[in-house]
Design an enzyme around this catalytic site. Structure first.
Site, short mmCIF file in Angstrom:
data_model
loop_
_atom_site.label_atom_id
_atom_site.label_comp_id
_atom_site.label_asym_id
_atom_site.label_seq_id
_atom_site.Cartn_x
_atom_site.Cartn_y
_atom_site.Cartn_z
N ILE A 164 -76.37 32.79 -7.50
CA ILE A 164 -75.07 32.18 -7.85
C ILE A 164 -75.27 31.05 -8.86
CG2 ILE A 164 -73.09 30.91 -6.95
CD1 ILE A 164 -73.39 32.58 -4.35
N HIS A 292 -62.29 27.53 0.53
CA HIS A 292 -63.40 28.50 0.59
C HIS A 292 -63.00 29.84 -0.03
CE1 HIS A 292 -67.36 29.30 2.94
NE2 HIS A 292 -67.30 30.07 1.87
P1 NAP Z 1 -80.01 32.55 -3.47
O1 NAP Z 1 -80.03 33.59 -4.53
O2 NAP Z 1 -80.94 32.66 -2.32
O3 NAP Z 1 -80.20 31.14 -4.19
C1 NAP Z 1 -80.33 29.95 -3.53
C2 NAP Z 1 -81.24 29.07 -4.36
O4 NAP Z 1 -81.30 27.78 -3.77
C3 NAP Z 1 -82.66 29.61 -4.45
O5 NAP Z 1 -82.95 29.79 -5.81
C4 NAP Z 1 -83.53 28.52 -3.85
O6 NAP Z 1 -84.67 28.42 -4.65
C5 NAP Z 1 -82.63 27.30 -3.95
N1 NAP Z 1 -82.91 26.26 -2.97
C6 NAP Z 1 -83.33 26.37 -1.69
N2 NAP Z 1 -83.51 25.16 -1.15
C7 NAP Z 1 -83.19 24.26 -2.11
C8 NAP Z 1 -83.20 22.84 -2.17
N3 NAP Z 1 -83.61 22.10 -1.13
N4 NAP Z 1 -82.80 22.25 -3.33
C9 NAP Z 1 -82.43 22.99 -4.38
N5 NAP Z 1 -82.44 24.32 -4.39
C10 NAP Z 1 -82.81 24.95 -3.26
O7 NAP Z 1 -78.55 32.44 -2.82
P2 NAP Z 1 -77.14 32.62 -3.55
O8 NAP Z 1 -76.71 34.02 -3.41
O9 NAP Z 1 -77.22 32.04 -4.91
O10 NAP Z 1 -76.21 31.73 -2.60
C11 NAP Z 1 -76.42 30.34 -2.48
C12 NAP Z 1 -75.53 29.76 -1.39
O11 NAP Z 1 -74.17 29.78 -1.82
C13 NAP Z 1 -75.50 30.57 -0.09
O12 NAP Z 1 -76.58 30.23 0.75
C14 NAP Z 1 -74.16 30.21 0.51
O13 NAP Z 1 -74.29 29.15 1.43
C15 NAP Z 1 -73.34 29.75 -0.68
N6 NAP Z 1 -72.20 30.67 -0.92
C16 NAP Z 1 -70.92 30.17 -0.94
C17 NAP Z 1 -69.85 31.02 -1.21
C18 NAP Z 1 -68.45 30.53 -1.26
O14 NAP Z 1 -67.54 31.29 -0.97
N7 NAP Z 1 -68.20 29.30 -1.65
C19 NAP Z 1 -70.08 32.38 -1.41
C20 NAP Z 1 -71.39 32.84 -1.38
C21 NAP Z 1 -72.43 31.98 -1.15
P3 NAP Z 1 -85.99 27.60 -4.27
O15 NAP Z 1 -86.23 27.87 -2.79
O16 NAP Z 1 -87.03 28.11 -5.16
O17 NAP Z 1 -85.65 26.19 -4.52
#
Ligand code: NAP
Length: 325
Positions: A164, A292
């Site tokens: 994302i 949300h």
């Molecule tokens: P993703 O592909 O797993 O990406 C999450 C990223 O965060 C990874 O690149 C990870 O990389 C990084 N990360 C982990 N710990 C971190 C930290 N302490 N500081 C900075 N970066 C960190 O997941 P995604 O699909 O992009 O989704 C991300 C999040 O968005 C989900 O977990 C969910 O909670 C949220 N979300 C919200 C909605 C909504 O409706 N608002 C919808 C979908 C998802 P590194 O571990 O290498 O740092």
């Protein structure tokens, strides 16, 4: 035997797109929690018994030891219809040999669109301006009225450059931003491709005009944005959160917005959800709120449900799930 259903599946919410339900029904007997708008945890628990092969978990309630105990040893798979899995006890499930899947990728564009939308709304004070119209306080004759912040020429910091985060960065770059930085555990090739610079979190706080939070909620990221973080940010900075409410210490955010420690915020996620209508966050002119809505488009929700169904069927067939955790 013709017509015989192979598996029995619990679906924890009645509003699953029909295309996904039809696919599941071809092979599975379904028990669907019927309550609208939202089954309580107790209502879900009351439906669980030991004859389910899988659970389609469309709920913000915790999927935990209690759920797994009630389901017993027949349960093979839990598919959550979300990408964030902070409410799912993945380790506990796996310990019991239960497969767990989520729905990454298919919602990136929709969530990124909401992030851009909220960022522009707060930067250009659109909801605040609308309220002025409704209250009969349109003062456009004043040249210094309702001035916002430019995205063009700004430094954008993304906390969590995953699926994302990258989708957001791609959409913000064409606005002519000056610099893209991101924080996380490590520098990423995808970040290099976008021309992004990997920085430590403190540096991101100091440099960014806009900060977009797109990391998962974990023990490490809970209240990552606290009073100390707000003190490091520019007073002109804008914070956008599309991740999870608890990544931000909300009390500290409210105080930072009230005292001008930061300029504005836009939140798609908050604590609690639903947010009470008289919550202090709703009183702040410099805070834009969305309930949300990240993945809330027709196409995206259908794609998420289909991916969850594919996860369930693959796990029950003993093949690789398309999106395993
Ligand atoms: P993703 O592909 O797993 O990406 C999450 C990223 O965060 C990874 O690149 C990870 O990389 C990084 N990360 C982990 N710990 C971190 C930290 N302490 N500081 C900075 N970066 C960190 O997941 P995604 O699909 O992009 O989704 C991300 C999040 O968005 C989900 O977990 C969910 O909670 C949220 N979300 C919200 C909605 C909504 O409706 N608002 C919808 C979908 C998802 P590194 O571990 O290498 O740092």
């Amino acid at each position: 035997m013709a017509g015989m259903k192979q598996f029995k599946i619990l679906v924890t919410h009645p509003e699953i797109p029909s295309v996904a339900i039809r696919k599941l029904e071809e092979r599975c007997e379904l028990v669907i929690c019927p309550e609208v708008p939202y089954p309580s945890r107790e209502q879900i628990l009351s439906k669980i018994s030991t004859d389910f092969d899988g659970i389609l978990w469309l709920s913000k309630h915790r999927m935990d030891k209690e759920v797994l105990d009630l389901a017993g040893p027949k349960l093979k798979v839990v598919a959550t219809v979300a990408v964030g899995y902070d409410n799912i006890e993945v380790v506990e499930a796996k310990k019991r040999g239960i497969k767990v899947g989520n729905t990454p990728g298919v919602l990136d564009a929709a969530v990124a669109e909401i992030a851009v939308c909220l960022l522009l709304e707060v930067a250009r004070r659109v909801p605040e301006g609308r309220n002025c119209i409704l209250e009969g306080k349109w003062e456009a004759v004043r040249p210094q009225w309702l001035l916002g912040k430019d995205l063009q020429g700004s430094t954008v910091g993304i906390v969590g450059l995953g699926n994302i985060g990258q989708a957001i960065a791609k959409r913000l770059l064409p606005f002519g931003i000056e610099k893209l930085i991101y924080s996380g555990h490590k520098r990423k090739p995808e970040g290099d491709k976008l021309g992004g610079i990997f920085v430590i979190f403190d540096e991101l706080l100091k440099q960014s005009d806009f900060i977009v939070v797109a990391c998962p909620l974990t023990e490490e990221t809970r209240h990552l944005f606290n009073a100390k973080a707000f003190a490091e940010m520019k007073p002109s900075a804008i914070l956008v959160n599309i991740a999870r409410g608890d990544v931000i210490d909300q009390e500290a955010l409210i105080s930072a917005l009230q005292t001008g420690k930061i300029w504005g915020a836009a939140l798609d996620v908050m604590t609690p959800e639903p947010l009470p209508s008289d919550h202090p966050l709703t009183k702040l002119k410099n805070c834009v709120l969305a309930p949300h809505l990240g993945s809330a488009t027709e196409k995206t929700r259908a794609a998420m449900a289909m991916l969850a169904v594919d996860n369930i069927l693959a796990a029950l067939d003993g093949s690789e799930m398309p999106a395993p955790l």
